[in-house]
Scaffold this active site. Structure first.
Site, PDB file in Angstrom:
ATOM      1  N   ASP A 255     -40.101   1.846 -32.156  1.00  0.00           N
ATOM      2  CA  ASP A 255     -38.907   1.159 -31.616  1.00  0.00           C
ATOM      3  C   ASP A 255     -39.302   0.073 -30.773  1.00  0.00           C
ATOM      4  O   ASP A 255     -39.704  -0.124 -29.636  1.00  0.00           O
ATOM      5  CB  ASP A 255     -38.016   2.073 -30.753  1.00  0.00           C
ATOM      6  CG  ASP A 255     -36.887   1.641 -30.484  1.00  0.00           C
ATOM      7  OD1 ASP A 255     -36.319   0.578 -30.989  1.00  0.00           O
ATOM      8  OD2 ASP A 255     -36.363   2.042 -29.245  1.00  0.00           O
ATOM      9  N   GLU A 256     -39.027  -1.155 -31.344  1.00  0.00           N
ATOM     10  CA  GLU A 256     -39.256  -2.496 -30.865  1.00  0.00           C
ATOM     11  C   GLU A 256     -40.841  -2.348 -30.202  1.00  0.00           C
ATOM     12  O   GLU A 256     -40.764  -2.728 -29.042  1.00  0.00           O
ATOM     13  CB  GLU A 256     -38.276  -2.823 -29.662  1.00  0.00           C
ATOM     14  CG  GLU A 256     -36.771  -3.060 -30.302  1.00  0.00           C
ATOM     15  CD  GLU A 256     -35.910  -3.413 -29.406  1.00  0.00           C
ATOM     16  OE1 GLU A 256     -36.077  -3.266 -28.250  1.00  0.00           O
ATOM     17  OE2 GLU A 256     -34.942  -4.205 -29.916  1.00  0.00           O
ATOM     18  N   PRO A 257     -41.884  -2.073 -30.864  1.00  0.00           N
ATOM     19  CA  PRO A 257     -43.091  -2.028 -30.251  1.00  0.00           C
ATOM     20  C   PRO A 257     -43.686  -3.385 -29.698  1.00  0.00           C
ATOM     21  O   PRO A 257     -44.695  -3.327 -29.009  1.00  0.00           O
ATOM     22  CB  PRO A 257     -44.068  -1.614 -31.543  1.00  0.00           C
ATOM     23  CG  PRO A 257     -43.180  -2.016 -32.774  1.00  0.00           C
ATOM     24  CD  PRO A 257     -41.955  -1.986 -32.375  1.00  0.00           C
ATOM     25  N   PHE A 258     -43.129  -4.195 -30.223  1.00  0.00           N
ATOM     26  CA  PHE A 258     -43.462  -5.959 -29.762  1.00  0.00           C
ATOM     27  C   PHE A 258     -42.836  -6.255 -28.429  1.00  0.00           C
ATOM     28  O   PHE A 258     -42.897  -7.392 -28.114  1.00  0.00           O
ATOM     29  CB  PHE A 258     -43.341  -6.818 -30.802  1.00  0.00           C
ATOM     30  CG  PHE A 258     -43.970  -6.535 -31.921  1.00  0.00           C
ATOM     31  CD1 PHE A 258     -45.164  -5.731 -32.114  1.00  0.00           C
ATOM     32  CD2 PHE A 258     -43.330  -6.809 -33.445  1.00  0.00           C
ATOM     33  CE1 PHE A 258     -45.858  -5.579 -33.474  1.00  0.00           C
ATOM     34  CE2 PHE A 258     -44.100  -6.505 -34.553  1.00  0.00           C
ATOM     35  CZ  PHE A 258     -45.181  -5.773 -34.615  1.00  0.00           C
TER      36      PHE A 258
ATOM     37  N   THR B 104     -33.534  -7.088 -33.585  1.00  0.00           N
ATOM     38  CA  THR B 104     -32.491  -6.897 -32.814  1.00  0.00           C
ATOM     39  C   THR B 104     -32.001  -8.134 -32.303  1.00  0.00           C
ATOM     40  O   THR B 104     -32.514  -9.254 -32.018  1.00  0.00           O
ATOM     41  CB  THR B 104     -32.877  -6.347 -31.178  1.00  0.00           C
ATOM     42  OG1 THR B 104     -33.493  -5.084 -31.613  1.00  0.00           O
ATOM     43  CG2 THR B 104     -31.851  -6.139 -30.259  1.00  0.00           C
TER      44      THR B 104
END
Ligand SMILES: *[C@@H]1O[C@H](CO)[C@@H](O)[C@H](O)[C@H]1NC(C)=O
Ligand SMILES: *[C@@H]1O[C@H](CO)[C@@H](O)[C@H](O)[C@H]1NC(C)=O
Ligand SMILES: *[C@@H]1O[C@H](CO)[C@@H](O)[C@H](O)[C@H]1NC(C)=O
Ligand SMILES: *[C@@H]1O[C@H](CO)[C@@H](O)[C@H](O)[C@H]1NC(C)=O
Ligand SMILES: *[C@@H]1O[C@H](CO)[C@@H](O)[C@H](O)[C@H]1NC(C)=O
Ligand SMILES: *[C@@H]1O[C@H](CO)[C@@H](O)[C@H](O)[C@H]1NC(C)=O
Ligand SMILES: *[C@@H]1O[C@H](CO)[C@@H](O)[C@H](O)[C@H]1NC(C)=O
Ligand SMILES: *[C@@H]1O[C@H](CO)[C@@H](O)[C@H](O)[C@H]1NC(C)=O
Ligand SMILES: *[C@@H]1O[C@H](CO)[C@@H](O)[C@H](O)[C@H]1NC(C)=O
Ligand SMILES: *[C@@H]1O[C@H](CO)[C@@H](O)[C@H](O)[C@H]1NC(C)=O
Length: 480
Positions: free
Chosen positions: A123-126, A206
């Site tokens: 989930d939005e690892p960056f 997102t």
């Protein structure tokens, strides 16, 4: 006009019409479960069905959630939690069993009946705030999951995607014409795009006009809310009338620069919170969501992709979650279209056909009891006790700009005590606070500030006990 030409035109006309996915099919919701007292998965699936929501994105792959979605014909994105990325990168075997346990057994050839469409890697690892915690393992994990899906013969049905945060993009100057990937991500992003392109998977990103509004001085509230009267922005010689289009085309610009100008985009999270910050209100959220839906329904697209709205858009979020991390802000627990108990906050046409959204039905609450501060006691320690309660409970509505910000002392102490008491299932000892707590049956809620009562989740435990007993019975039967 010759008949060939006219029949071609007619064919083309129908082809075009039937090729445009209806908007309701392209709109989904994020369904997170970081709540102390979540609505049961069966009730949530009913809520989705009664509001004609046909797609959900999950952050994990909980068995009870996937079972509830089974047979619902709702398209599902299952999620690999960030903490699993490291092991999934280093072990193909781990990826094989992840796919087996969390995908295969829920889809038709595995015996289940869920419509799993995507596996989201992390989930939005960056996210910038994570640093190097997950980022180095993400592409490797995606590749291993892809290989595991192929082995399970599911790769033509289920696509592997990586939800990217909007802070993966940066602009070099204030003019924002020079946008690019965050420099620490440049290499990874190109690997990711190459991977997605190879497998025909879309880019999940997102877009958060609310956060952009908070972080960018130059972006006005009206521009964020799709107001016709908003002052337009210029970007790459195009004129932008709303923040969504500007962010979307920022993504397109950066992808095009590195050679992926035709990459399909899925907006994996977009929404507007309703509490816990200034301008986080139901009224403004309604304005935003109506603006967004009108924009998507109109299929006008953006200046860089006219008449090509995003492939899919996932609203963030379905329900409020009182245990989400608030490091990014107190509004993080208030993104829901619905409150934690599935009640409508405002109305918006998501493509459900009717104008109104529908509440969750037959929600079972705890008793009509609240915990408040006892005004007959010496309250000199009450503020300290309230702070202690808030460390464990949810006091985000008390924060600046929140719905309970302007309630006076000691009502705010009562709010904190009550939140703790409800989160602890109204156990008498959780309304002690060194003798300062008092249980009451009179609702202390004020006009704008609701003192919630939690959902009764204890039957879930009974269900677990029952299924355990049932299993013992089965084993005995088998042995006999
Ligand atoms: C990811 O896994 C591969 C294969 O096991 C390994 O060579 C590589 O070092 C791992 N990446 C990181 C950042 O640990
Ligand atoms: C998925 O599968 C793995 C490996 O079998 C398991 O450990 C895990 O709990 C499952 N669920 C999620 C959400 O990853
Ligand atoms: C960006 O704008 C802010 C004020 O709005 C200014 O302080 C800053 O120096 C500018 N940065 C650049 C790189 O122009
Ligand atoms: C990112 O990588 C691409 C392709 O390798 C390169 O053309 C570009 O200059 C890089 N950008 C940055 C900001 O490092
Ligand atoms: C703010 O936006 C206006 C209108 O688009 C633009 O002219 C101006 O250059 C922007 N200012 C900064 C500092 O980016
Ligand atoms: C947005 O928040 C600011 C700061 O609290 C406030 O001054 C303004 O009136 C709010 N705007 C709306 C439309 O609520
Ligand atoms: C909560 O549910 C359990 C199990 O159904 C029931 O025994 C209990 O009385 C309920 N509590 C309240 C406050 O309704
Ligand atoms: C407040 O807390 C302090 C330290 O825990 C304690 O000594 C004191 O008696 C308390 N005061 C009241 C009025 O309860
Ligand atoms: C608190 O704020 C609301 C609007 O957010 C307002 O309607 C209400 O009158 C305020 N209450 C007090 C006591 O100021
Ligand atoms: C309640 O309000 C008082 C006075 O405004 C303040 O000092 C205290 O920190 C507040 N407590 C909480 C839990 O918000």
């Amino acid at each position: 006009m010759s008949t060939t030409v006219s029949s071609f035109i007619i064919f083309f006309f129908f082809f075009t019409i039937f090729n445009i996915p209806s908007v309701s099919e392209a709109i989904g919701v994020n369904w997170g479960t970081m709540a102390s007292h979540p609505l049961s998965p069966v009730k949530v699936v009913k809520l989705l069905k009664s509001n004609n929501i046909n797609k959900v994105k999950l952050f994990d792959a909980k068995p009870d959630v996937l079972q509830a979605l089974s047979g619902s014909n709702i398209g599902v994105t299952v999620g690999v939690p960030n903490v699993m990325l490291k092991s999934l990168n280093s072990s193909r075997k781990a990826a094989d069993s992840w796919v087996h346990d969390n995908v295969t057994r829920y889809v038709s050839n595995g015996g289940g009946n869920a419509k799993i469409e995507y596996v989201a890697i992390g989930d939005e690892p960056f996210l910038k705030s994570y640093g190097e915690q997950f980022h180095p393992f993400t592409i490797g994990a995606a590749m291993n999951i892809q290989a595991a899906l192929k082995k399970a013969k599911l790769d033509n049905k289920v696509k592997v995607v990586v939800p990217c945060s909007f802070d993966s993009f940066e602009s070099r100057s204030n003019s924002s014409t020079e946008v690019h990937f965050r420099s620490d991500l440049n290499k990874t992003m190109i690997e990711l795009l190459t991977f997605l392109d190879k497998h025909g998977s879309p880019f999940f990103v997102t877009i958060s006009p609310f956060v952009t509004f908070l972080e960018t001085k130059n972006i006005s509230l009206d521009f964020s809310l799709f107001k016709e009267t908003a002052h337009p922005h210029k970007f790459s010689r195009k004129t932008y009338k709303n923040s969504f289009d500007l962010s979307y085309d920022t993504v397109i610009t950066v992808l095009s620069k590195v050679g992926f100008s035709n990459m399909e985009i899925v907006v994996s999270k977009i929404g507007w919170p309703t509490d816990g910050a200034a301008n986080a209100t139901s009224n403004l959220a309604e304005t935003f969501m109506k603006g967004l839906m009108n924009h998507l329904h109109s299929s006008s697209g953006t200046p860089l992709r006219p008449h090509q709205p995003p492939h899919e858009t996932y609203i963030y979020s379905l329900l409020d979650e009182d245990q989400r991390s608030i490091t990014a802000g107190n509004f993080e627990r208030h993104w829901g279209l619905f409150t934690f108990d599935g009640q409508v906050k405002y109305h918006v046409d998501l493509g459900q056909g009717s104008k109104s959204l529908v509440n969750a039905e037959n929600v079972e609450y705890l008793s009509s009891k609240w915990c408040v501060v006892n005004n007959n006691e010496d309250l000199s320690n009450a503020t300290a006790k309230a702070l202690e309660a808030c460390a464990n409970a949810d006091c985000t509505a008390l924060s600046s700009g929140g719905s309970c910000f302007n309630i006076t002392w000691p009502s705010n102490i009562s709010y904190a005590f009550n939140s703790y008491y409800q989160q602890h299932d109204q156990k008498a000892e959780s309304c002690d606070f060194g003798g300062l707590g008092l249980i009451t049956t009179v609702d202390p809620s004020l006009d704008h500030c609701r003192f919630p009562i939690e959902i009764n989740t204890s039957h879930a435990e009974i269900y677990r006990v029952c299924s355990f007993l049932w299993m013992i019975l089965l084993v005995i039967t088998l042995l006999v």
